[in-house]
Structure formats: structure tokens, C-alpha cells
Write a protein that holds these residues in place. Structure first.
Motif, PDB file in Angstrom:
ATOM      1  N   ILE A  62      11.023 -34.479  28.513  1.00 15.47           N
ATOM      2  CA  ILE A  62       9.790 -34.610  29.292  1.00 15.47           C
ATOM      3  C   ILE A  62       9.371 -36.083  29.307  1.00 15.47           C
ATOM      4  CG2 ILE A  62       7.361 -33.917  29.485  1.00 15.47           C
ATOM      5  CD1 ILE A  62       9.277 -31.558  29.786  1.00 15.47           C
ATOM      6  N   TYR A  63       9.252 -36.644  30.525  1.00 15.54           N
ATOM      7  CA  TYR A  63       8.728 -38.005  30.623  1.00 15.54           C
ATOM      8  C   TYR A  63       7.275 -38.025  30.157  1.00 15.54           C
ATOM      9  CZ  TYR A  63      12.636 -39.564  33.573  1.00 15.54           C
ATOM     10  OH  TYR A  63      13.871 -39.900  34.056  1.00 15.54           O
ATOM     11  N   SER A  64       6.930 -38.999  29.329  1.00 12.00           N
ATOM     12  CA  SER A  64       5.555 -39.189  28.890  1.00 12.00           C
ATOM     13  C   SER A  64       5.038 -40.480  29.490  1.00 12.00           C
ATOM     14  CB  SER A  64       5.486 -39.254  27.358  1.00 12.00           C
ATOM     15  OG  SER A  64       4.161 -39.521  26.956  1.00 12.00           O
ATOM     16  N   THR A  65       4.029 -40.351  30.356  1.00 13.55           N
ATOM     17  CA  THR A  65       3.446 -41.531  31.000  1.00 13.55           C
ATOM     18  C   THR A  65       2.022 -41.778  30.529  1.00 13.55           C
ATOM     19  OG1 THR A  65       2.722 -40.178  32.874  1.00 13.55           O
ATOM     20  CG2 THR A  65       4.884 -41.251  33.056  1.00 13.55           C
ATOM     21  N   HIS A  66       1.669 -41.093  29.455  1.00 14.13           N
ATOM     22  CA  HIS A  66       0.311 -41.232  28.933  1.00 14.13           C
ATOM     23  C   HIS A  66       0.340 -41.503  27.425  1.00 14.13           C
ATOM     24  CE1 HIS A  66      -4.022 -40.656  28.979  1.00 14.13           C
ATOM     25  NE2 HIS A  66      -3.919 -39.809  27.976  1.00 14.13           N
ATOM     26  N   TYR A  67       0.768 -40.517  26.644  1.00 10.98           N
ATOM     27  CA  TYR A  67       0.724 -40.634  25.186  1.00 10.98           C
ATOM     28  C   TYR A  67       1.835 -41.501  24.603  1.00 10.98           C
ATOM     29  CZ  TYR A  67      -2.874 -37.075  25.110  1.00 10.98           C
ATOM     30  OH  TYR A  67      -4.033 -36.379  25.312  1.00 10.98           O
ATOM     31  N   ARG A  68       3.042 -41.431  25.134  1.00 13.18           N
ATOM     32  CA  ARG A  68       4.187 -42.161  24.558  1.00 13.18           C
ATOM     33  C   ARG A  68       4.867 -43.080  25.557  1.00 13.18           C
ATOM     34  NH1 ARG A  68       3.697 -42.088  19.108  1.00 13.18           N
ATOM     35  NH2 ARG A  68       2.885 -40.072  18.519  1.00 13.18           N
ATOM     36  N   GLY A  69       4.180 -43.388  26.644  1.00 11.08           N
ATOM     37  CA  GLY A  69       4.732 -44.283  27.645  1.00 11.08           C
ATOM     38  C   GLY A  69       3.719 -44.525  28.742  1.00 11.08           C
ATOM     39  N   GLY A  77       7.944 -42.965  28.256  1.00  9.81           N
ATOM     40  CA  GLY A  77       8.608 -42.527  27.040  1.00  9.81           C
ATOM     41  C   GLY A  77       9.099 -41.105  27.256  1.00  9.81           C
ATOM     42  N   LEU A  78       9.548 -40.469  26.202  1.00  7.03           N
ATOM     43  CA  LEU A  78       9.998 -39.080  26.275  1.00  7.03           C
ATOM     44  C   LEU A  78       9.367 -38.291  25.138  1.00  7.03           C
ATOM     45  CD1 LEU A  78      13.817 -39.632  26.920  1.00  7.03           C
ATOM     46  CD2 LEU A  78      12.132 -38.817  28.580  1.00  7.03           C
ATOM     47  N   VAL A  79       9.061 -37.044  25.415  1.00 11.19           N
ATOM     48  CA  VAL A  79       8.578 -36.127  24.379  1.00 11.19           C
ATOM     49  C   VAL A  79       9.417 -34.864  24.424  1.00 11.19           C
ATOM     50  CG1 VAL A  79       6.237 -37.065  24.271  1.00 11.19           C
ATOM     51  CG2 VAL A  79       6.755 -35.213  25.880  1.00 11.19           C
ATOM     52  N   LEU A  80       9.266 -34.072  23.386  1.00 13.66           N
ATOM     53  CA  LEU A  80      10.069 -32.866  23.253  1.00 13.66           C
ATOM     54  C   LEU A  80       9.662 -31.770  24.227  1.00 13.66           C
ATOM     55  CD1 LEU A  80      10.243 -32.488  19.377  1.00 13.66           C
ATOM     56  CD2 LEU A  80      12.074 -33.246  20.906  1.00 13.66           C
ATOM     57  N   LEU A 124      -0.768 -44.366  24.795  1.00 10.53           N
ATOM     58  CA  LEU A 124      -2.031 -44.288  24.049  1.00 10.53           C
ATOM     59  C   LEU A 124      -1.843 -43.797  22.617  1.00 10.53           C
ATOM     60  CD1 LEU A 124      -4.436 -42.851  26.765  1.00 10.53           C
ATOM     61  CD2 LEU A 124      -4.297 -45.194  25.915  1.00 10.53           C
ATOM     62  N   ALA A 125      -0.844 -42.958  22.366  1.00  5.56           N
ATOM     63  CA  ALA A 125      -0.615 -42.435  21.013  1.00  5.56           C
ATOM     64  C   ALA A 125       0.399 -43.271  20.236  1.00  5.56           C
ATOM     65  CB  ALA A 125      -0.155 -40.982  21.088  1.00  5.56           C
ATOM     66  N   GLY A 126       0.865 -44.362  20.824  1.00  4.45           N
ATOM     67  CA  GLY A 126       1.785 -45.239  20.111  1.00  4.45           C
ATOM     68  C   GLY A 126       3.182 -45.261  20.708  1.00  4.45           C
ATOM     69  N   ALA A 127       4.092 -45.782  19.926  1.00  5.27           N
ATOM     70  CA  ALA A 127       5.470 -45.980  20.375  1.00  5.27           C
ATOM     71  C   ALA A 127       6.242 -44.672  20.385  1.00  5.27           C
ATOM     72  CB  ALA A 127       6.169 -46.979  19.459  1.00  5.27           C
ATOM     73  N   CYS A 128       7.038 -44.500  21.402  1.00  4.07           N
ATOM     74  CA  CYS A 128       7.893 -43.322  21.497  1.00  4.07           C
ATOM     75  C   CYS A 128       8.889 -43.298  20.336  1.00  4.07           C
ATOM     76  CB  CYS A 128       8.610 -43.318  22.846  1.00  4.07           C
ATOM     77  SG  CYS A 128       9.527 -41.808  23.168  1.00  4.07           S
ATOM     78  N   ALA A 129       9.393 -44.457  19.956  1.00  6.16           N
ATOM     79  CA  ALA A 129      10.334 -44.521  18.831  1.00  6.16           C
ATOM     80  C   ALA A 129       9.702 -43.977  17.556  1.00  6.16           C
ATOM     81  CB  ALA A 129      10.815 -45.959  18.620  1.00  6.16           C
ATOM     82  N   ASP A 130       8.418 -44.278  17.333  1.00 11.66           N
ATOM     83  CA  ASP A 130       7.725 -43.744  16.156  1.00 11.66           C
ATOM     84  C   ASP A 130       7.605 -42.226  16.240  1.00 11.66           C
ATOM     85  OD1 ASP A 130       7.457 -46.334  15.224  1.00 11.66           O
ATOM     86  OD2 ASP A 130       5.370 -46.534  15.897  1.00 11.66           O
TER      87      ASP A 130
END
Length: 186
Positions: free
Chosen positions: A43-50, A56-59, A146-152
């Protein structure tokens, strides 16, 4: 579990942060396996992790394989309350997931149960389940919201999965790549 039988409860399947941070009071918590779906950074993250420019990407759960996670049980009376909470938490305003009931195996009981699951919609604009390994790694490295780095986020997920004795080879490989890049930069 006190006086409740597994069949007396409504189950919810957690495959990510819901496993270690459900956010609601529950009556049972059991290791579980969902067949036909796998845990993936899909899932592309364009708010919390990107961001829109650097997602970014989320699960999510995407079709194929199986996923070991946690089944979280609540009394039937609490089902509407928990569904409302999880819909607000998982669906946000993008509706990238479908909420469906699927069979899960409660591993410590060798029993089957129906569980509410949030599965990724392959036809949604934010679905990234088609990305290859290098593109996934690029999104994880570059994503920061907003929630930080996707890598984290990925490292934290792997740490929690390891603590629960769940090995997720694809996520482990991403963390190994991130760690190698960090050593090279040092």
C-alpha cells in the motif's frame, strides 16, 4: 481465556501493528494463520510514511500464500464498537482495504474461526502489490511522512514480528538491505 469458548467470540485478524497495538480491549488473543493472503508492503503511503512526491509503503494483505498473525477476540456485543474503531483506523478516507470475513486457523487450538480481515484492494490507486523488489526498497528508503520514516516503520514491524517468533523473509531482506546501506554510509 476465562469462561468464553472461541466460538462465542467475534474475531479480528491482525497482521501488522494490530498484533501488538490493537487499541481496544479484547477477551482473547491467539496466534492465527490466514491462508490465501500474505503480508506485504503493498500500500502506497502518502500521508503517514511518505508524501505524494515520495510515497512510502505500509503493510496490507495481498492475494496468495499465507500469513501468520494474531486473532483478537471480543464478545459479540462489542462487535459494532470494534468494527467502527477499526474502520476509522484502517480505512481512513481512502478505502484502500476491503473489510471481509475470512477463515483463520487458531494455531494454539487447532481450530477454525471466521475473522474480520482488512485486505488490500488490487484495483485501488494506492495498491503497490505489483512493485518489484528494487522499487519496494526505493519507496521504503525514500518514504517519510507525518508518522516518520518508512524505513523505521519496516524495522519496527520486523522487530515486533521477531519478538512473536514470526519470520517474514521479504521484510527481513528489506531490513538487511537497509542495514547494509547504513553500514556503507558510516
Amino acid at each position: 481465556m476465562a469462561d468464553k469458548d472461541a466460538g462465542d467470540l467475534v474475531w479480528f485478524f491482525g497482521y501488522g501493528s494490530l498484533m501488538w497495538n490493537p487499541g481496544f480491549v479484547h477477551d482473547d488473543f491467539a496466534p492465527a494463520r490466514l491462508d490465501g493472503w500474505c503480508r506485504a508492503l503493498c500500500i502506497y503511503s502518502t500521508h503517514y510514511r511518505g508524501t505524494a512526491a515520495r510515497p512510502g509503503l505500509v503493510l496490507g494483505l495481498k492475494p496468495g500464500g499465507s500469513c501468520v498473525g494474531r486473532a483478537i477476540g471480543v464478545t459479540r456485543e462489542r462487535e459494532p464498537e470494534v468494527l467502527a474503531y477499526l474502520d476509522a483506523r484502517e480505512l481512513l478516507d481512502t478505502y484502500v482495504y476491503d473489510r471481509v470475513r475470512l477463515p483463520v486457523t487458531l494455531l494454539d487450538r487447532r481450530a477454525e474461526a471466521e475473522a474480520w480481515c482488512y485486505v488490500a484492494k488490487p484495483d485501488h490507486a494506492q495498491y503497490a502489490g505489483h512493485l518489484g523488489g528494487e522499487d519496494v526498497l526505493r519507496c521504503v528508503r525514500e518514504g517519510h511522512g507525518l508518522a516518520g520514516a518508512c524505513a523505521d516503520y519496516v524495522r519496527n514491524t520486523v522487530m515486533h514480528l521477531r519478538a512473536m517468533s514470526i519470520l517474514e523473509p521479504e521484510l527481513e531482506a528489506i531490513v538487511a538491505e537497509l542495514d547494509a546501506a547504513d553500514r556503507d554510509d558510516a
